[in-house]
Design a protein around this motif. Sequence first.
Motif: not given
Length: 95
Positions: A71-93
């Motif tokens: 797929n082409w969905h850059p906003l989803a990728w950027v959102s996941h990257m930002l989540d990992c940076q701000l909240y960590g890598r766990g499923p609750e983040a």
Amino acid sequence: MRRNEETRPEIPVKWLIYFGLGLVTLCLYLPALHHGFVEYDDQQYVTENPRVQAGLTWTGFVWAFGFHAGNWHPLAWVSHMLDCQLYGRGPEAIT
């Protein structure tokens, strides 16, 4: 109404309904904080994706605008990257 009568503030019914709906929603979704990743596509998108787990970086941002995972969905990728940076890598983040 007389001036010397005490008046108590009334809570509008709509605010009670809003509060009740918010409380019901919170109670329904609160158990989801203890759920883990699913075995559908979370590996491809988050758990086994080093670009996403690295957080929001310039190379990751540029990478996000390519075609990945079929797929082409850059906003989803950027959102996941930002989540990992701000909240960590766990499923609750990752939401």
